[in-house]
Design a protein around this motif. Structure first.
Motif, PDB file in Angstrom:
ATOM      1  N   THR A   1      -1.324  -1.330  -8.937  1.00 23.22           N
ATOM      2  CA  THR A   1      -1.160  -0.632  -7.673  1.00 23.22           C
ATOM      3  C   THR A   1       0.154  -1.082  -7.050  1.00 23.22           C
ATOM      4  O   THR A   1       0.857  -1.942  -7.594  1.00 23.22           O
ATOM      5  CB  THR A   1      -2.313  -0.949  -6.702  1.00 23.22           C
ATOM      6  OG1 THR A   1      -2.240  -2.339  -6.337  1.00 23.22           O
ATOM      7  CG2 THR A   1      -3.666  -0.666  -7.328  1.00 23.22           C
ATOM      8  N   VAL A   2       0.481  -0.515  -5.891  1.00 20.37           N
ATOM      9  CA  VAL A   2       1.630  -0.969  -5.117  1.00 20.37           C
ATOM     10  C   VAL A   2       1.108  -1.860  -4.004  1.00 20.37           C
ATOM     11  O   VAL A   2       0.324  -1.422  -3.160  1.00 20.37           O
ATOM     12  CB  VAL A   2       2.424   0.211  -4.521  1.00 20.37           C
ATOM     13  CG1 VAL A   2       3.521  -0.301  -3.595  1.00 20.37           C
ATOM     14  CG2 VAL A   2       3.043   1.046  -5.639  1.00 20.37           C
ATOM     15  N   ALA A   3       1.506  -3.123  -4.024  1.00 17.80           N
ATOM     16  CA  ALA A   3       1.049  -4.085  -3.025  1.00 17.80           C
ATOM     17  C   ALA A   3       2.004  -4.072  -1.839  1.00 17.80           C
ATOM     18  O   ALA A   3       3.192  -4.326  -2.000  1.00 17.80           O
ATOM     19  CB  ALA A   3       0.980  -5.490  -3.635  1.00 17.80           C
ATOM     20  N   GLU A   4       1.472  -3.754  -0.665  1.00 23.24           N
ATOM     21  CA  GLU A   4       2.280  -3.847   0.551  1.00 23.24           C
ATOM     22  C   GLU A   4       2.105  -5.246   1.116  1.00 23.24           C
ATOM     23  O   GLU A   4       1.036  -5.611   1.584  1.00 23.24           O
ATOM     24  CB  GLU A   4       1.859  -2.796   1.578  1.00 23.24           C
ATOM     25  CG  GLU A   4       2.642  -2.937   2.880  1.00 23.24           C
ATOM     26  CD  GLU A   4       2.391  -1.812   3.864  1.00 23.24           C
ATOM     27  OE1 GLU A   4       2.774  -0.672   3.553  1.00 23.24           O
ATOM     28  OE2 GLU A   4       1.809  -2.068   4.931  1.00 23.24           O
ATOM     29  N   MET A   5       3.183  -6.032   1.064  1.00 20.15           N
ATOM     30  CA  MET A   5       3.190  -7.400   1.577  1.00 20.15           C
ATOM     31  C   MET A   5       4.334  -7.543   2.558  1.00 20.15           C
ATOM     32  O   MET A   5       5.467  -7.166   2.253  1.00 20.15           O
ATOM     33  CB  MET A   5       3.335  -8.405   0.426  1.00 20.15           C
ATOM     34  CG  MET A   5       2.215  -8.341  -0.603  1.00 20.15           C
ATOM     35  SD  MET A   5       2.506  -9.427  -2.033  1.00 20.15           S
ATOM     36  CE  MET A   5       2.347 -11.047  -1.266  1.00 20.15           C
TER      37      MET A   5
ATOM     38  N   ALA B   1       3.380  -1.018 -11.721  1.00 23.68           N
ATOM     39  CA  ALA B   1       2.898  -1.598 -10.464  1.00 23.68           C
ATOM     40  C   ALA B   1       4.123  -1.832  -9.590  1.00 23.68           C
ATOM     41  O   ALA B   1       5.260  -1.753 -10.053  1.00 23.68           O
ATOM     42  CB  ALA B   1       2.151  -2.911 -10.710  1.00 23.68           C
ATOM     43  N   GLY B   2       3.885  -2.105  -8.324  1.00 21.96           N
ATOM     44  CA  GLY B   2       5.024  -2.304  -7.437  1.00 21.96           C
ATOM     45  C   GLY B   2       4.657  -3.106  -6.216  1.00 21.96           C
ATOM     46  O   GLY B   2       3.479  -3.381  -5.961  1.00 21.96           O
ATOM     47  N   MET B   3       5.676  -3.480  -5.462  1.00 20.60           N
ATOM     48  CA  MET B   3       5.453  -4.253  -4.238  1.00 20.60           C
ATOM     49  C   MET B   3       6.570  -3.938  -3.256  1.00 20.60           C
ATOM     50  O   MET B   3       7.710  -3.651  -3.647  1.00 20.60           O
ATOM     51  CB  MET B   3       5.419  -5.748  -4.540  1.00 20.60           C
ATOM     52  CG  MET B   3       6.632  -6.262  -5.287  1.00 20.60           C
ATOM     53  SD  MET B   3       6.459  -7.976  -5.785  1.00 20.60           S
ATOM     54  CE  MET B   3       8.074  -8.269  -6.508  1.00 20.60           C
ATOM     55  N   THR B   4       6.243  -3.968  -1.986  1.00 19.77           N
ATOM     56  CA  THR B   4       7.204  -3.712  -0.926  1.00 19.77           C
ATOM     57  C   THR B   4       6.550  -4.056   0.399  1.00 19.77           C
ATOM     58  O   THR B   4       5.325  -4.223   0.470  1.00 19.77           O
ATOM     59  CB  THR B   4       7.656  -2.235  -0.921  1.00 19.77           C
ATOM     60  OG1 THR B   4       8.603  -2.043   0.122  1.00 19.77           O
ATOM     61  CG2 THR B   4       6.478  -1.299  -0.700  1.00 19.77           C
TER      62      THR B   4
ATOM     63  N   LEU C   1      -0.211   6.204  -8.273  1.00 17.66           N
ATOM     64  CA  LEU C   1      -0.312   4.822  -7.815  1.00 17.66           C
ATOM     65  C   LEU C   1      -0.983   4.763  -6.448  1.00 17.66           C
ATOM     66  O   LEU C   1      -0.637   5.540  -5.553  1.00 17.66           O
ATOM     67  CB  LEU C   1       1.076   4.180  -7.707  1.00 17.66           C
ATOM     68  CG  LEU C   1       1.764   3.755  -8.998  1.00 17.66           C
ATOM     69  CD1 LEU C   1       3.203   3.325  -8.703  1.00 17.66           C
ATOM     70  CD2 LEU C   1       1.007   2.621  -9.670  1.00 17.66           C
ATOM     71  N   GLU C   2      -1.922   3.853  -6.281  1.00 18.62           N
ATOM     72  CA  GLU C   2      -2.542   3.619  -4.985  1.00 18.62           C
ATOM     73  C   GLU C   2      -1.848   2.439  -4.302  1.00 18.62           C
ATOM     74  O   GLU C   2      -1.176   1.631  -4.948  1.00 18.62           O
ATOM     75  CB  GLU C   2      -4.037   3.326  -5.153  1.00 18.62           C
ATOM     76  CG  GLU C   2      -4.824   4.454  -5.811  1.00 18.62           C
ATOM     77  CD  GLU C   2      -4.857   5.721  -4.983  1.00 18.62           C
ATOM     78  OE1 GLU C   2      -4.721   5.612  -3.738  1.00 18.62           O
ATOM     79  OE2 GLU C   2      -5.007   6.808  -5.557  1.00 18.62           O
ATOM     80  N   VAL C   3      -2.034   2.336  -2.998  1.00 13.03           N
ATOM     81  CA  VAL C   3      -1.428   1.269  -2.209  1.00 13.03           C
ATOM     82  C   VAL C   3      -2.495   0.273  -1.786  1.00 13.03           C
ATOM     83  O   VAL C   3      -3.565   0.657  -1.305  1.00 13.03           O
ATOM     84  CB  VAL C   3      -0.727   1.830  -0.955  1.00 13.03           C
ATOM     85  CG1 VAL C   3      -0.216   0.695  -0.066  1.00 13.03           C
ATOM     86  CG2 VAL C   3       0.422   2.745  -1.357  1.00 13.03           C
ATOM     87  N   ALA C   4      -2.196  -1.003  -1.987  1.00  9.50           N
ATOM     88  CA  ALA C   4      -3.089  -2.081  -1.528  1.00  9.50           C
ATOM     89  C   ALA C   4      -2.373  -2.828  -0.405  1.00  9.50           C
ATOM     90  O   ALA C   4      -1.325  -3.434  -0.629  1.00  9.50           O
ATOM     91  CB  ALA C   4      -3.413  -3.038  -2.675  1.00  9.50           C
ATOM     92  N   VAL C   5      -2.908  -2.751   0.802  1.00 11.39           N
ATOM     93  CA  VAL C   5      -2.291  -3.416   1.957  1.00 11.39           C
ATOM     94  C   VAL C   5      -2.787  -4.860   2.018  1.00 11.39           C
ATOM     95  O   VAL C   5      -3.969  -5.113   2.271  1.00 11.39           O
ATOM     96  CB  VAL C   5      -2.616  -2.682   3.272  1.00 11.39           C
ATOM     97  CG1 VAL C   5      -1.992  -3.410   4.453  1.00 11.39           C
ATOM     98  CG2 VAL C   5      -2.103  -1.249   3.205  1.00 11.39           C
ATOM     99  N   ILE C   6      -1.882  -5.789   1.763  1.00 13.82           N
ATOM    100  CA  ILE C   6      -2.230  -7.206   1.739  1.00 13.82           C
ATOM    101  C   ILE C   6      -2.019  -7.801   3.133  1.00 13.82           C
ATOM    102  O   ILE C   6      -0.937  -7.657   3.706  1.00 13.82           O
ATOM    103  CB  ILE C   6      -1.343  -7.968   0.720  1.00 13.82           C
ATOM    104  CG1 ILE C   6      -1.377  -7.258  -0.647  1.00 13.82           C
ATOM    105  CG2 ILE C   6      -1.804  -9.411   0.598  1.00 13.82           C
ATOM    106  CD1 ILE C   6      -2.734  -7.127  -1.277  1.00 13.82           C
TER     107      ILE C   6
END
Length: 763
Positions: free
Chosen positions: A93-97, A366-369, A385-390
């Motif tokens: 997924t794309v992790a929003e950090m 996968a990704g992160m931003t 891709l889904e987004v996972a809000v961390i």
């Protein structure tokens, strides 16, 4: 950090942001097990840890080993939220950090996890060479403890260095360099000449920037061709003599310009009383339109800078020079002509692939931003891709103030400088984000005149960015920057050594000011997020003018005629605030539609590229070329040894495949350039494009075979075989560049709009 707080924080951020996000609860349930396993690993020697790391397969074991390796190698023990980020990246997924939450270490642990689970090699895709080199070196001790190898690629890497870097378990590389290496491999005539290893998993840093903002940017491999006289310089001189409003008009949104009937008549007279719409003069008309766009719509120190006698494009999202990037269809040459520079060759396009198409070649993604949710729908639409809000490790206590909106730029800038001066005199560090190079230079002069020393970071000195950003939190520092997205360096209170941390914290921490709203809320959020990292105190505010391009282009109709005002030009009207917010959403919607429209045209080309790449792979790795020659020319084929026939057939077939693909790309470019004229006949331009592109490709495969057989039959085998004698001459030099996303929207939309208005004015 307790689970209760984490859930509350997640819920809060979910409510604050649009879109559907990944449920973190399954990941959170693993945290106690990971913690417990980590305690057991603490007693192991480094050698034992490395041995265990090579055997790990389960998520709990991977995360525990990665956390322990980070602690031993770097003195950094991943927080629970970083572990959640690792799990999100392993879940593709794309992790929003948030900024400063440790994405770099999380990516390293996730990269290790993908490798040991059999999804390697892993490429960590970055936005620039600096981050690729920095992060690979920074994380190397972690990888070494985990039993993995790591390498990196930059624009300065030699072919041998690139080949070695891609052999490692994990490779850090910018998206453009990875794409260029892929294109080079698509022209290899020997398997051993290939640079990249097999594509496995990509972890994309600054995922929203690469996967959305740069998605439609074509990466190009070009070959040397004979230089032809550039008609754009002549056109540029003619356009420069025209007057706006009388001879040409610019649309309200600033995205296109068109000649008036008077302007066209003036040009036709200067050119010898010709009819520019006559078929024989269509090239001149095209050159004039391109020159008009360069003259009227592209602004020096905003869209580009001139340095070392060359035009260098400025990345709108990052405010930095976009290296090796060009505008398409002669527009770059037109800007060079506008600035009085010699035109640089575009060359013959040998291969091209968009950033989006390249990234989608990876089986696992996968990704992160720090800013993903705002583009969650696009990530889902284009990449599945889904987004996972961390959640943040500690609560964000940054104070975000309401926008200050002013009637004019002059009033806004005066108030902005006064606020900066007050905070500077108090010792509070201030970071100001401007929209472009020109604005940063104007602000620098204003601050200097006001007696406020400042450091400027823009596209003209982006090589110094790491050192400048690292000290932006120093007591009394004033830093002016053109955008902060992708800068990749944390701002620590008290400076890089944090010597004055407490003193700065007592003053409220870093104060971030945006001098205007960007077309994307994500870019504004990236700037705002530089303050308040890891629970630090901080503040942010945006100063907006009703004369800003964003407001003029997208909110002019929704602004009240007489807004409520305060002293100094400060607007105190909720209707204006709502209009500015609306303008930003409209701008985002426009960009989304441009992406979708552009991708619709790219889909068929990408399908054709894949089909041809598969055929090329068969030619390169099997005996299909030799078998074809045996079948089509049995008598002549029998005159040669099988090994020689294989080498000869492969060389001839690959040459003609690559030659015809280059010709096909050139033909498609012409079709794309002319399809807007067919749209005037009220037909669907996309259908028209497909009607030309599909049959042209269908003719390609038989033509490859025919040319291969013809070349073989014409060869005199008695004198021995050499590529030169067979006239299989490939370009003597190749180079790479990116075609900059058209600054006025989709090329098709722009041209349809331009021609429609021109035809109307002529009628």
């Amino acid at each position: 950090m307790g689970v209760t707080f984490r859930l509350k924080n997640t819920f809060r951020r979910f409510l604050e942001r649009p879109g559907t996000t990944v449920d973190l609860r399954p990941f959170e349930k693993l945290l106690p097990e990971i913690e417990a396993r980590g305690e057991e690993l603490a007693d192991l020697s480094d050698e034992e840890l490395t041995e265990l790391a090579g055997q790990a397969k389960e998520l709990v074991e991977i995360c525990a080993l990665g956390r322990e390796a980070g602690w031993r190698a770097l003195g950094e023990r991943a927080y629970d939220v970083q572990v959640l980020g690792v799990l999100a990246l392993l879940g593709k997924t794309v992790a929003e950090m948030a900024t400063g939450e440790g994405k770099t270490l999380a990516a390293a642990i996730a990269a290790y996890g993908h490798v040991v689970r059999g999804f390697g090699p892993v490429h960590v895709i970055t936005v620039n060479d600096y981050l690729a080199r920095r992060d690979a070196g920074w994380m190397e001790p972690v990888y070494k403890l985990l039993g993995l190898t790591v390498g990196y690629v930059t624009g300065l890497s030699t072919p041998a260095e690139r080949r070695e870097a891609y052999k490692q378990d994990v490779t850090y590389v910018s998206v453009s360099e990875a794409g260029f290496d892929y294109l080079r491999d698509q022209l290899a005539t020997d398997i051993d000449d290939r640079i990249q290893a097999e594509l496995g998993t990509a972890i994309v840093d600054e995922a929203d920037s690469i996967l959305i903002d740069e998605a439609r940017v074509p990466m190009v491999l070009a070959g040397t061709i004979a230089n032809e006289q550039d008609p754009v310089h002549t056109a540029a001189a003619l356009v420069r003599a025209l007057r706006p409003k009388r001879d040409y008009e610019i649309t309200d949104d600033g995205r296109s310009a068109a000649f008036t009937s008077e302007g066209l008549a003036r040009l036709e007279k200067v050119l010898g009383d010709i009819d520019l719409y006559d078929t024989e003069h269509i090239a001149q008309l095209s050159a004039l339109n391109v020159a008009l766009h360069a003259e009227a719509l592209l602004e020096r120190d905003v869209d580009y800078i001139v340095r070392n006698q060359t035009v260098e494009l400025v990345d709108e999202m990052r405010g930095r020079v976009a290296h090796r990037r060009r505008w398409p269809d002669g527009l770059h040459a037109a800007v060079e002509a506008k600035e009085g520079l010699n035109a640089t060759a575009e060359g013959e396009v040998l291969g091209t692939i968009t950033v989006q198409a390249y990234v989608m070649l990876y089986p696992n993604l996968a990704g992160m931003t720090a800013t993903a949710v705002h583009v969650g729908d696009e990530l889902r639409e284009y990449y599945s891709l889904e987004v996972a809000v961390i959640p943040s490790n500690t609560p964000c206590v940054r104070e975000d103030e309401e926008d200050h909106i002013y009637a004019t730029n002059a009033e806004r800038d005066e108030a902005l400088i006064e606020v900066i001066r007050e905070h500077h005199e108090a010792g509070r560090p201030v970071l100001i984000g401007t929209l472009d190079v020109s604005a940063s230079q104007i602000l620098h002069k204003g601050l200097t005149d006001a007696g406020v020393p400042c450091v400027v970071l823009n596209a003209k000195n982006d090589d110094e960015e790491a050192a400048i950003i690292a000290e932006a939190g120093t007591y009394g520092a004033v830093t002016v920057s053109t955008q902060m997205a992708g800068r990749g360096v944390d701002i620590r209170l008290g400076g890089s050594d944090q010597s004055d941390r407490e003193r700065v914290a007592e003053l409220g921490g870093l104060y971030v000011i945006g001098s205007g709203r960007h077309n994307s809320r994500r870019v504004d959020d990236q700037l705002r997020g530089r303050a308040g990292r890891q629970g630090d105190p901080g503040g942010s505010i945006f100063f907006v003018s009703l004369e800003d391009d964003l407001v003029r282009h997208h909110a002019a109709d929704s602004l009240p005629a007489w807004p409520k005002m305060k002293f100094g030009g400060l607007v105190d009207d909720e209707r204006v605030t709502a209009a500015v917010e609306h303008a930003q959403r409209v701008a985002e919607g426009v960009n989304h539609e441009i992406h979708r429209n552009t991708w619709r045209y790219s889909v068929v080309i990408e399908q054709q590229r894949k089909a041809l790449a598969e055929r090329r792979e068969r030619l390169l790795t099997t005996e299909v070329a030799a078998e074809m020659l045996k079948a089509r020319c049995p008598e002549k084929a029998d005159e040669i040894e099988d090994d020689s026939l294989l080498e000869l057939g492969r060389a001839i077939a690959l040459f003609h495949l690559d030659r015809l693909w280059a010709e096909h790309l050139a033909e498609l470019a012409e079709v794309r350039e002319g399809v807007h004229l067919r749209a005037l006949g009220r037909v669907d331009p996309l259908d028209e494009f497909h009607r030309s592109a599909v049959p042209a490709f269908n003719r390609l495969i038989p033509e490859i075979e025919e040319r291969t057989v013809a070349t073989f039959e014409e060869m005199d085998l008695d004198e021995g075989w050499a590529p030169e004698r067979a006239e299989l001459i490939r370009p003597s030099a190749t180079w790479t560049y990116l075609v900059n996303d058209n600054p006025f929207g989709s090329e098709l939309d722009r041209l349809i709009s331009m021609v429609g208005r021109t035809m109307k004015s002529r009628g």
